[in-house]
Enzyme design. Structure first.
Site, PDB file in Angstrom:
ATOM      1  N   HIS A 145      -1.616  -2.560   3.224  1.00 41.85           N
ATOM      2  CA  HIS A 145      -0.363  -3.047   2.616  1.00 41.85           C
ATOM      3  C   HIS A 145      -0.238  -4.577   2.636  1.00 41.85           C
ATOM      4  CE1 HIS A 145       1.079   0.979   2.162  1.00 41.85           C
ATOM      5  NE2 HIS A 145       1.130   1.217   3.461  1.00 41.85           N
TER       6      HIS A 145
ATOM      7  N   ASP B  54      -5.430   7.029   2.039  1.00 44.73           N
ATOM      8  CA  ASP B  54      -4.171   6.999   2.799  1.00 44.73           C
ATOM      9  C   ASP B  54      -3.052   7.522   1.889  1.00 44.73           C
ATOM     10  OD1 ASP B  54      -2.935   5.272   5.373  1.00 44.73           O
ATOM     11  OD2 ASP B  54      -1.543   5.473   3.691  1.00 44.73           O
TER      12      ASP B  54
ATOM     13  N   HIS C 128      -0.149   6.500   1.492  1.00 48.04           N
ATOM     14  CA  HIS C 128       0.600   5.399   0.865  1.00 48.04           C
ATOM     15  C   HIS C 128      -0.328   4.603  -0.043  1.00 48.04           C
ATOM     16  CE1 HIS C 128       2.629   6.266   4.773  1.00 48.04           C
ATOM     17  NE2 HIS C 128       3.689   6.245   3.983  1.00 48.04           N
TER      18      HIS C 128
ATOM     19  N   ASP D  52      -2.661  10.105   6.880  1.00 46.62           N
ATOM     20  CA  ASP D  52      -1.254  10.502   6.814  1.00 46.62           C
ATOM     21  C   ASP D  52      -0.936  11.393   5.616  1.00 46.62           C
ATOM     22  OD1 ASP D  52      -1.818   8.279   5.291  1.00 46.62           O
ATOM     23  OD2 ASP D  52      -0.249   7.012   6.155  1.00 46.62           O
TER      24      ASP D  52
HETATM   25 ZN   LIG Z   1      -0.181   5.293   5.151  1.00 44.28          ZN
END
Ligand SMILES: [Zn+2]
Length: 310
Positions: free
Chosen positions: A125, A162, A164, A245
């Site tokens: 991120h 991931d 996200h 995740d």
């Molecule tokens: Zn994540």
């Protein structure tokens, strides 16, 4: 050829405070699973600290200095709503980057077949001048650039599974046609980016999934949107932003992947690595917040890396 496992006790000192999902226990869970006898074949090394000059190829010096200066002498400092530093966070951040650089050195020179970096803080991120979503430096983007500069890799790919979207990596790679970024992720979900229409200069491939999607949908997304372009791109090395995740038990998201889905994805990526990249893979840990789900998924992922090198 062997699989390299890089980690460091300094990752246990990056303390995000009570109740934070990106916690020290995650690292202990990874370490515990990889200390089983089945993983005796791993080559183990301590993650070294990265040279700040290498980080400067991706992040402006002013930003790096600000992160260093933000580390508190005691207690916690919030860099944003989710991203926290404690005493020890700076060293952990340097070693999280350094793990990737060392992995690149060892994989590119053929000392090992592939590598797994058990690191925190995570990286995908982090944008060039903004910490975000538990991430300080974009570990994988820095390692990807390093593969080009230090080892003459012409084309470098990152596959990010991931849950996200890896907004930071996408942002850094956006206009670089020799860098490839492909991601599966739940949408809508933090950070909000990752639509199919976000394509950079034809080097970005997003495959968003819906809440509740299981391994079957995940595999379909990988096969129809990611693996073909990855093979066509013909990278010299493939990186994996290995967040776990998307696991069914993860508290931060609502996909329904299980351990064998991560093994499958790893094996598919490894097949392309063998076809196009001499088998070179560097995998770097991102998210994964259910400790048992994380441990089981790392077990499956690293086993698949070891099988790919055997
Ligand atoms: Zn994540």
């Amino acid at each position: 050829m062997a699989t390299l496992y890089l980690t460091h006790a300094a990752f246990l000192k990056h303390d995000t405070g009570p109740g934070h999902p990106e916690r020290i226990e995650r690292m202990r869970a990874v370490e515990k699973v990889l200390s089983q006898e089945d993983f005796d074949g791993l080559t183990r090394e301590d993650a070294p600290e990265a040279d700040v000059a290498v980080i400067e190829r991706v992040h402006p010096k002013k930003y790096i200095d600000a992160i260093r200066a933000a580390e508190p002498k005691e207690g916690y400092v919030h860099i944003d709503a989710d991203t926290v530093m404690s005493p020890g966070s700076w060293e952990a951040a340097l070693r999280a980057v350094g793990a990737g650089l060392r992995a690149v050195d060892q994989v590119m020179t053929g000392e090992v077949q592939n590598a797994f970096c058990g690191i925190r803080p995570c990286g995908h991120h982090a944008e060039t001048a903004r910490a975000m979503g538990f991430c300080l430096f974009n570990n994988i983007a820095i390692a990807a650039q390093y593969a080009k500069v230090a080892h003459d890799a012409e084309r470098v790919a990152v596959v990010d599974f991931d849950v996200h979207h890896g907004n930071g990596t996408q942002d850094i790679f956006w206009s670089e046609k020799d860098l490839f970024f492909a991601s599966t992720h739940q949408m809508p979900l933090f950070p909000g980016t990752g639509a199919v229409g976000e394509t950079g200069v034809g080097n970005i491939f997003n495959a968003p999934l819906r809440s509740g999607d299981d391994g079957e949908r995940f595999r379909e997304a990988m096969e129809t949107r990611i693996l073909g372009p990855l093979q066509e791109f013909a990278p010299d090395i493939i990186f994996i932003s290995a967040g776990f995740d998307a696991h069914v038990n993860d508290p931060l998201a609502s996909l329904a992947l299980v351990e064998k889905d991560f093994a499958w994805a790893t094996q598919k990526i490894a097949d392309i690595a063998h076809l196009r990249a001499n088998g070179r893979i560097v995998s770097m840990l991102e998210g994964g917040y259910d400790l048992d789900g994380l441990a089981g998924s790392v077990d499956a992922h690293v086993r698949a890396l070891m099988d790919a090198g055997a």
